[in-house]
Design an enzyme around this catalytic site. Structure first.
Site, PDB file in Angstrom:
ATOM      1  N   SER A  84       0.806  -1.227   0.000  1.00  0.00           N
ATOM      2  CA  SER A  84       0.000   0.000   0.000  1.00  0.00           C
ATOM      3  C   SER A  84       0.837   1.273   0.000  1.00  0.00           C
ATOM      4  O   SER A  84       0.280   2.366  -0.031  1.00  0.00           O
ATOM      5  CB  SER A  84      -0.910   0.003   1.223  1.00  0.00           C
ATOM      6  N   THR A 201      -1.801   3.171   3.364  1.00  0.00           N
ATOM      7  CA  THR A 201      -1.129   4.474   3.478  1.00  0.00           C
ATOM      8  C   THR A 201      -0.432   4.421   4.823  1.00  0.00           C
ATOM      9  O   THR A 201      -0.883   3.707   5.714  1.00  0.00           O
ATOM     10  CB  THR A 201      -2.155   5.640   3.530  1.00  0.00           C
ATOM     11  N   THR A 219       1.864   7.148   0.423  1.00  0.00           N
ATOM     12  CA  THR A 219       0.961   6.082  -0.039  1.00  0.00           C
ATOM     13  C   THR A 219       1.202   5.747  -1.504  1.00  0.00           C
ATOM     14  O   THR A 219       1.748   6.571  -2.257  1.00  0.00           O
ATOM     15  CB  THR A 219      -0.508   6.538   0.124  1.00  0.00           C
ATOM     16  N   ARG A 229      -4.687   9.755 -10.771  1.00  0.00           N
ATOM     17  CA  ARG A 229      -5.539  10.005  -9.594  1.00  0.00           C
ATOM     18  C   ARG A 229      -4.673  10.405  -8.400  1.00  0.00           C
ATOM     19  O   ARG A 229      -3.647   9.788  -8.115  1.00  0.00           O
ATOM     20  CB  ARG A 229      -6.336   8.740  -9.266  1.00  0.00           C
ATOM     21  N   VAL A 230      -5.064  11.442  -7.712  1.00  0.00           N
ATOM     22  CA  VAL A 230      -4.347  11.886  -6.513  1.00  0.00           C
ATOM     23  C   VAL A 230      -5.303  11.765  -5.330  1.00  0.00           C
ATOM     24  O   VAL A 230      -6.440  12.217  -5.404  1.00  0.00           O
ATOM     25  CB  VAL A 230      -3.872  13.345  -6.674  1.00  0.00           C
ATOM     26  N   GLY A 231      -4.834  11.164  -4.271  1.00  0.00           N
ATOM     27  CA  GLY A 231      -5.677  11.002  -3.080  1.00  0.00           C
ATOM     28  C   GLY A 231      -5.486  12.138  -2.090  1.00  0.00           C
ATOM     29  O   GLY A 231      -5.015  13.229  -2.444  1.00  0.00           O
ATOM     30  N   ASP A 232      -5.820  11.872  -0.846  1.00  0.00           N
ATOM     31  CA  ASP A 232      -5.728  12.909   0.185  1.00  0.00           C
ATOM     32  C   ASP A 232      -4.306  13.063   0.738  1.00  0.00           C
ATOM     33  O   ASP A 232      -3.939  14.131   1.241  1.00  0.00           O
ATOM     34  CB  ASP A 232      -6.707  12.632   1.332  1.00  0.00           C
ATOM     35  N   GLY A 253      -6.959   6.018   4.626  1.00  0.00           N
ATOM     36  CA  GLY A 253      -8.300   5.528   4.288  1.00  0.00           C
ATOM     37  C   GLY A 253      -8.793   6.080   2.976  1.00  0.00           C
ATOM     38  O   GLY A 253      -7.997   6.359   2.064  1.00  0.00           O
ATOM     39  N   GLY A 255      -9.517   8.334   0.480  1.00  0.00           N
ATOM     40  CA  GLY A 255      -9.035   9.690   0.247  1.00  0.00           C
ATOM     41  C   GLY A 255     -10.084  10.653  -0.260  1.00  0.00           C
ATOM     42  O   GLY A 255     -10.119  11.823   0.153  1.00  0.00           O
TER      43      GLY A 255
END
Ligand code: GLY
Length: 351
Positions: A84, A201, A219, A229-232, A253, A255
């Protein structure tokens, strides 16, 4: 009067806050799981028990808390068995590993981040350089890679054999209407479920004896995400936020839910209002849950969030806490005396 069944009561969202409060109370009756103050403290997501150990060792030797948490998460970034984060992370839908990371330093209120970074095992180190050696906060994609190259980072293929095999199984089992054939689609989809539903993450936060706060979040994002794609995690205020006058917070978690609520900024603001780190994590989680009910796609059959999320926090007194959307999760903490896992507080009890 229209009667509302329990299920519909929850589905409509009318009961969401009430249900959350009840489960929170239940949890709190079970014992507040946060802490009293600590001179030095390092907290991380559950997969960060080696990170908290390493970071505390560095802090005890007089090292800077930001260097300490980065050295801690580097262990996980470089571990091919953690699917992850970093090297060994599950790739995007095209089979390419793309990494996100952020760092923030309390005393100067500086931050640095990278997103959709390819070929570099330790995005957290690149994020720190963005903070220290650029006038920017966030670099993405090709630009982030060029910046890393300019600073001498070695490019490597981040796709391990294990991650490639998982990706190939997913690719083959996705559709029976293309030319990628799976030996047994149903069985393989069941095998892949933990990866598809797993939002790994690592977040790690620290406070030293001089009151310096710092944090990092890193992450590989969602398994099989759309490229780019970009997460939080690399977004300051979502995946990480540090205010040296108040405290630090991080998240792991789902994002997208956190990106829409700026969760870690909220956690820190709640601590600033006098709530404990654990209460602040729960209050920010409540916002995530309440906003999720505006999107039926994000709710389970009981009208509750169908995703997991966690917040971690430490305040300037060295009190710490963590909370998950759902019960059953642990976080890692080193309070200067002992390195251990602790149960997260939670909004909803898993059946
Ligand atoms: N929280 C990690 C991600 O959504 O990418």
């Amino acid at each position: 009067m229209t009667r509302v069944s329990r299920r519909n009561f929850l589905k409509t969202g009318m009961g969401l806050t009430a249900a959350s409060v009840l489960s929170k109370e239940k949890n709190l009756f079970g014992g507040v799981q946060g802490s009293t103050g600590n001179d030095m403290c390092v907290i991380a997501s559950g997969n960060g028990i080696r990170a908290t150990e390493k970071a505390m060792e560095i802090i005890r030797q007089g090292g800077d808390p930001l260097d300490a948490v980065i050295a801690g998460v580097n262990i996980v970034e470089e571990d091919p068995n953690d699917t992850s984060v970093g090297y060994g992370g599950i790739p995007n839908e095209e089979g390419v590993v793309e990494l996100d990371a952020s760092v923030m330093y309390g005393p100067t209120h500086q931050a640095g981040a990278v997103a959709s970074l390819r070929n570099i095992k330790t995005p957290s180190k690149v994020a720190k350089l963005v903070m220290e050696r650029s006038g920017h906060v966030l670099l993405v994609g090709e630009g982030a890679l060029k910046f890393a190259r300019a600073h001498g980072f070695k490019e490597e293929d981040l796709l391990t054999e294990k991650a490639r095999e998982i990706w190939l199984k997913w690719k083959e089992a996705m559709s029976d209407k293309d030319y990628w054939l799976s030996p047994d689609e149903k069985k393989i989809m069941a095998e892949l479920r933990p990866y598809i539903e797993h939002y790994g993450t690592i977040n790690c936060l620290a406070k030293n004896g001089a009151g310096v706060l710092a944090g990092v979040t890193t992450t590989s994002g969602y398994a099989f995400k759309i490229p780019g794609r970009v997460g939080d995690s690399p977004i300051i205020g979502a995946g990480l936020y540090v205010d040296n006058a108040i405290g630090a917070a991080g998240s792991t978690g789902f994002g997208e839910a956190n990106l829409r609520t700026c969760g870690t900024f909220q956690v820190v603001q709640f601590m600033g209002q006098g709530f404990s780190p654990e209460e602040s994590c729960l209050k920010a989680m409540q916002v995530v849950a309440d906003k999720a009910r505006l999107q039926p796609r994000l709710l389970n059959e009981d009208g509750l969030p169908n995703f997991g999320h966690s917040f971690y926090a430490v305040n300037k007194k060295g009190e710490y806490g963590a909370a998950g959307m759902w019960s059953g999760h642990r976080y890692a903490v080193h309070d200067g005396k002992e390195n251990k896992h602790k149960e997260e507080a939670y909004l909803y009890k898993r059946k």
